[in-house]
Design a protein around this motif. Structure first.
Motif, PDB file in Angstrom:
ATOM      1  N   ARG A   1      45.533  46.774  46.067  1.00  0.00           N
ATOM      2  CA  ARG A   1      45.154  46.678  44.654  1.00  0.00           C
ATOM      3  C   ARG A   1      44.342  45.411  44.442  1.00  0.00           C
ATOM      4  N   ARG A   2      43.572  45.380  43.362  1.00  0.00           N
ATOM      5  CA  ARG A   2      42.739  44.223  43.051  1.00  0.00           C
ATOM      6  C   ARG A   2      43.271  43.509  41.803  1.00  0.00           C
ATOM      7  N   PRO A   3      43.210  42.167  41.809  1.00  0.00           N
ATOM      8  CA  PRO A   3      43.721  41.442  40.635  1.00  0.00           C
ATOM      9  C   PRO A   3      42.698  41.380  39.503  1.00  0.00           C
ATOM     10  N   LEU A   4      43.129  41.688  38.297  1.00  0.00           N
ATOM     11  CA  LEU A   4      42.285  41.503  37.103  1.00  0.00           C
ATOM     12  C   LEU A   4      43.132  40.876  35.999  1.00  0.00           C
ATOM     13  N   SER A   5      42.510  39.975  35.247  1.00  0.00           N
ATOM     14  CA  SER A   5      43.222  39.300  34.150  1.00  0.00           C
ATOM     15  C   SER A   5      43.376  40.242  32.968  1.00  0.00           C
ATOM     16  N   ILE A   6      44.439  40.042  32.231  1.00  0.00           N
ATOM     17  CA  ILE A   6      44.613  40.800  30.990  1.00  0.00           C
ATOM     18  C   ILE A   6      43.579  40.285  29.993  1.00  0.00           C
TER      19      ILE A   6
ATOM     20  N   PHE B   1      40.876  45.473  30.337  1.00  0.00           N
ATOM     21  CA  PHE B   1      40.425  44.567  31.399  1.00  0.00           C
ATOM     22  C   PHE B   1      38.904  44.520  31.362  1.00  0.00           C
ATOM     23  N   LEU B   2      38.365  43.333  31.583  1.00  0.00           N
ATOM     24  CA  LEU B   2      36.911  43.160  31.639  1.00  0.00           C
ATOM     25  C   LEU B   2      36.589  42.749  33.068  1.00  0.00           C
ATOM     26  N   TYR B   3      35.782  43.534  33.762  1.00  0.00           N
ATOM     27  CA  TYR B   3      35.581  43.212  35.180  1.00  0.00           C
ATOM     28  C   TYR B   3      34.142  43.393  35.615  1.00  0.00           C
ATOM     29  N   LYS B   4      33.809  42.647  36.667  1.00  0.00           N
ATOM     30  CA  LYS B   4      32.474  42.706  37.246  1.00  0.00           C
ATOM     31  C   LYS B   4      32.546  43.468  38.578  1.00  0.00           C
ATOM     32  N   VAL B   5      31.558  44.327  38.812  1.00  0.00           N
ATOM     33  CA  VAL B   5      31.519  45.060  40.081  1.00  0.00           C
ATOM     34  C   VAL B   5      31.014  44.112  41.161  1.00  0.00           C
ATOM     35  N   LEU B   6      31.894  43.854  42.137  1.00  0.00           N
ATOM     36  CA  LEU B   6      31.557  42.919  43.228  1.00  0.00           C
ATOM     37  C   LEU B   6      31.475  43.638  44.560  1.00  0.00           C
ATOM     38  N   GLY B   7      32.541  44.367  44.913  1.00  0.00           N
ATOM     39  CA  GLY B   7      32.631  45.038  46.212  1.00  0.00           C
ATOM     40  C   GLY B   7      33.185  46.443  46.030  1.00  0.00           C
ATOM     41  N   ARG B   8      33.826  46.947  47.079  1.00  0.00           N
ATOM     42  CA  ARG B   8      34.267  48.344  47.133  1.00  0.00           C
ATOM     43  C   ARG B   8      35.303  48.678  46.035  1.00  0.00           C
ATOM     44  N   GLY B   9      36.277  47.801  45.870  1.00  0.00           N
ATOM     45  CA  GLY B   9      37.367  48.094  44.927  1.00  0.00           C
ATOM     46  C   GLY B   9      36.863  48.214  43.502  1.00  0.00           C
ATOM     47  N   THR B  10      36.063  47.254  43.080  1.00  0.00           N
ATOM     48  CA  THR B  10      35.572  47.287  41.695  1.00  0.00           C
ATOM     49  C   THR B  10      34.481  48.354  41.528  1.00  0.00           C
ATOM     50  N   LEU B  11      33.772  48.679  42.616  1.00  0.00           N
ATOM     51  CA  LEU B  11      32.784  49.769  42.515  1.00  0.00           C
ATOM     52  C   LEU B  11      33.503  51.097  42.255  1.00  0.00           C
TER      53      LEU B  11
ATOM     54  N   LEU C   1      42.791  29.638  38.273  1.00  0.00           N
ATOM     55  CA  LEU C   1      42.126  29.748  39.584  1.00  0.00           C
ATOM     56  C   LEU C   1      42.043  31.191  40.051  1.00  0.00           C
ATOM     57  N   GLU C   2      41.076  31.440  40.928  1.00  0.00           N
ATOM     58  CA  GLU C   2      40.980  32.737  41.602  1.00  0.00           C
ATOM     59  C   GLU C   2      41.153  32.538  43.100  1.00  0.00           C
ATOM     60  N   ALA C   3      41.667  33.562  43.763  1.00  0.00           N
ATOM     61  CA  ALA C   3      41.765  33.551  45.225  1.00  0.00           C
ATOM     62  C   ALA C   3      41.810  34.999  45.674  1.00  0.00           C
ATOM     63  N   LEU C   4      41.466  35.243  46.925  1.00  0.00           N
ATOM     64  CA  LEU C   4      41.636  36.601  47.450  1.00  0.00           C
ATOM     65  C   LEU C   4      43.129  36.881  47.501  1.00  0.00           C
ATOM     66  N   MET C   5      43.531  38.065  47.068  1.00  0.00           N
ATOM     67  CA  MET C   5      44.966  38.376  47.004  1.00  0.00           C
ATOM     68  C   MET C   5      45.282  39.687  47.693  1.00  0.00           C
TER      69      MET C   5
HETATM   70  C1  LIG Z   1      44.263  36.139  39.164  1.00  0.00           C
HETATM   71  C2  LIG Z   1      42.892  36.764  39.221  1.00  0.00           C
HETATM   72  C3  LIG Z   1      42.354  37.325  38.093  1.00  0.00           C
HETATM   73  C4  LIG Z   1      41.084  37.905  38.137  1.00  0.00           C
HETATM   74  N1  LIG Z   1      40.568  38.427  36.985  1.00  0.00           N
HETATM   75  C5  LIG Z   1      39.370  39.017  37.008  1.00  0.00           C
HETATM   76  C6  LIG Z   1      38.833  39.598  35.835  1.00  0.00           C
HETATM   77  O1  LIG Z   1      39.469  39.603  34.770  1.00  0.00           O
HETATM   78  N2  LIG Z   1      37.612  40.161  35.914  1.00  0.00           N
HETATM   79  C7  LIG Z   1      36.900  40.184  37.086  1.00  0.00           C
HETATM   80  O2  LIG Z   1      35.782  40.701  37.112  1.00  0.00           O
HETATM   81  N3  LIG Z   1      37.388  39.659  38.209  1.00  0.00           N
HETATM   82  C8  LIG Z   1      38.599  39.079  38.206  1.00  0.00           C
HETATM   83  N4  LIG Z   1      39.107  38.559  39.373  1.00  0.00           N
HETATM   84  C9  LIG Z   1      38.336  38.701  40.608  1.00  0.00           C
HETATM   85  C10 LIG Z   1      38.536  40.132  41.159  1.00  0.00           C
HETATM   86  O3  LIG Z   1      39.882  40.269  41.560  1.00  0.00           O
HETATM   87  C11 LIG Z   1      37.628  40.382  42.352  1.00  0.00           C
HETATM   88  O4  LIG Z   1      36.294  40.376  41.911  1.00  0.00           O
HETATM   89  C12 LIG Z   1      37.938  41.741  42.976  1.00  0.00           C
HETATM   90  O5  LIG Z   1      39.208  41.693  43.589  1.00  0.00           O
HETATM   91  C13 LIG Z   1      36.893  42.101  43.997  1.00  0.00           C
HETATM   92  O6  LIG Z   1      37.317  43.281  44.625  1.00  0.00           O
HETATM   93  P1  LIG Z   1      36.270  44.253  45.331  1.00  0.00           P
HETATM   94  O7  LIG Z   1      37.028  45.214  46.167  1.00  0.00           O
HETATM   95  O8  LIG Z   1      35.312  44.797  44.340  1.00  0.00           O
HETATM   96  O9  LIG Z   1      35.435  43.278  46.219  1.00  0.00           O
HETATM   97  P2  LIG Z   1      35.750  42.856  47.724  1.00  0.00           P
HETATM   98  O10 LIG Z   1      35.107  43.848  48.624  1.00  0.00           O
HETATM   99  O11 LIG Z   1      37.208  42.558  47.878  1.00  0.00           O
HETATM  100  O12 LIG Z   1      34.961  41.486  47.747  1.00  0.00           O
HETATM  101  C14 LIG Z   1      33.548  41.455  47.536  1.00  0.00           C
HETATM  102  C15 LIG Z   1      33.090  40.017  47.680  1.00  0.00           C
HETATM  103  O13 LIG Z   1      33.670  39.227  46.627  1.00  0.00           O
HETATM  104  C16 LIG Z   1      34.465  38.178  47.160  1.00  0.00           C
HETATM  105  N5  LIG Z   1      35.676  38.073  46.319  1.00  0.00           N
HETATM  106  C17 LIG Z   1      36.616  39.006  46.132  1.00  0.00           C
HETATM  107  N6  LIG Z   1      37.593  38.558  45.331  1.00  0.00           N
HETATM  108  C18 LIG Z   1      37.261  37.299  45.011  1.00  0.00           C
HETATM  109  C19 LIG Z   1      37.881  36.285  44.233  1.00  0.00           C
HETATM  110  N7  LIG Z   1      39.055  36.457  43.640  1.00  0.00           N
HETATM  111  N8  LIG Z   1      37.252  35.084  44.137  1.00  0.00           N
HETATM  112  C20 LIG Z   1      36.085  34.880  44.760  1.00  0.00           C
HETATM  113  N9  LIG Z   1      35.443  35.791  45.514  1.00  0.00           N
HETATM  114  C21 LIG Z   1      36.034  36.987  45.650  1.00  0.00           C
HETATM  115  C22 LIG Z   1      34.809  38.623  48.566  1.00  0.00           C
HETATM  116  O14 LIG Z   1      35.030  37.512  49.416  1.00  0.00           O
HETATM  117  C23 LIG Z   1      33.557  39.356  48.975  1.00  0.00           C
HETATM  118  O15 LIG Z   1      32.533  38.484  49.367  1.00  0.00           O
HETATM  119  C24 LIG Z   1      40.354  37.949  39.352  1.00  0.00           C
HETATM  120  C25 LIG Z   1      40.916  37.390  40.508  1.00  0.00           C
HETATM  121  C26 LIG Z   1      42.160  36.798  40.452  1.00  0.00           C
HETATM  122  C27 LIG Z   1      42.743  36.211  41.682  1.00  0.00           C
END
Ligand SMILES: Cc1cc2nc3c(=O)[nH]c(=O)nc-3n(C[C@H](O)[C@H](O)[C@H](O)COP(=O)(O)OP(=O)(O)OC[C@H]3O[C@@H](n4cnc5c(N)ncnc54)[C@H](O)[C@@H]3O)c2cc1C
Ligand code: FES
Length: 266
Positions: free
Chosen positions: A58-63, A73-83, A224-228
């Protein structure tokens, strides 16, 4: 603090509000979980379909908000999970573990200043609303920063007249102050003890905010944010170094945070 629960919720809306930024609204019969959740806490979520083990975790997102029987939840598409999440249609079920972590705590200062950079705005709306409910007479300043006007998100949610004192900064000057959001913070005059800053955004921005607060002797909380992986303190994957001298100690963003006092980290 409510105990985290593993629940299933149904998507009612999953709308692109800015390029690659989505607002996800879930209907939930478990509203008590969300209404007890503290601003700054988060959820771990993924699509419920059992064949969907890509990604496994699962992926972490803030309330972002809790209102009218919906959790957002408001989120940005970064990688596979958010896509995959961004492609999910209304009616799709999500597996959610929530609420998790320690959120913001409202201090007894007269003035509160919320500083959000980019996606860092995500946990601040719910926090601003809760603070206004609990301390209606206190001044709540909101400083929002982005690279450009088009990347400002959810600003309209803060601009209800009389609620918050909102200021904007953009790196290119296309909206508000031409420069960094930290310039706006540095320009505020408040005595030590009168002001608490609550910050969420990119790491360098939060470090700069913490430095300003140290200089001005203001209290400061950072999210703070971290990979979880687990989100519950079991896998130790989200460790960050704790500030201190002697043997290096670590804090876990998921269970000790994600909100910390700035002086615990920097
Ligand atoms: C407590 C917490 C709350 C969060 N709240 C939000 C939110 O409200 N909205 C939102 O858009 N995002 C939030 N995030 C970040 C969000 O969890 C990640 O963007 C998401 O997990 C990425 O998953 P993915 O499968 O799309 O990308 P992945 O394939 O897992 O990662 C894609 C790329 O992004 C990088 N990445 C992934 N997660 C993070 C991270 N946490 N910090 C820095 N780089 C990262 C990876 O290293 C990789 O390069 C939060 C993170 C935490 C820890
Ligand atoms: S994510 Fe597993 S300990 Fe924090």
């Amino acid at each position: 603090m409510p105990t985290p629960r593993d629940i299933t919720s149904i998507i009612v809306e999953n709308r692109e509000v800015n390029p690659k930024i989505f607002l996800l609204s879930l209907n939930t019969s478990d509203l008590d979980i969300w209404s007890e959740a503290e601003p700054g806490q988060f959820a771990m979520l993924k699509i419920a379909d059992m064949s969907c083990d890509d990604p496994l975790l699962r992926r972490p997102l803030s309330i972002h908000n809790v209102r009218d029987g919906k959790i957002q939840f408001l989120y940005k598409v970064l990688g596979r999970g958010t896509l995959l999440l961004s492609q999910a249609k209304p009616g799709t079920a999500l597996r959610i573990l929530a609420p998790l972590g320690n959120g913001f705590s409202i201090s007894n200062s007269k003035t509160h200043c919320l500083v959000g950079g980019g996606m860092g705005i995500a946990p601040l709306l719910y926090f601003a609303r809760k603070m206004k409910e609990q301390q209606p007479s206190n001044t709540i300043k909101v400083l929002l920063g982005a690279r450009t006007k088009n990347e400002l998100i959810a600003v309209q949610d803060f601009t209800e007249p009389g609620l918050y004192d909102v200021k904007i900064a953009t790196d290119d000057g296309s909206e508000g102050h031409h420069g960094l959001v930290t310039d706006l913070l540095d320009g505020i005059n408040a005595s030590p003890g009168d002001m608490t800053v609550y910050c969420c955004g990119p790491h360098p921005m939060m470090k700069a905010v913490s430095n300003i607060c140290r200089k001005k002797e203001w209290k400061c909380q950072i999210s703070l944010e971290a990979l979880m992986a687990c989100g519950m303190g079991a896998c130790l994957g989200c460790a960050v170094p704790k500030k201190g001298i002697g043997i290096q100690e670590y804090l876990h963003v998921c269970s000790d945070g994600p909100v910390f006092k700035a002086e615990e980290i920097w």
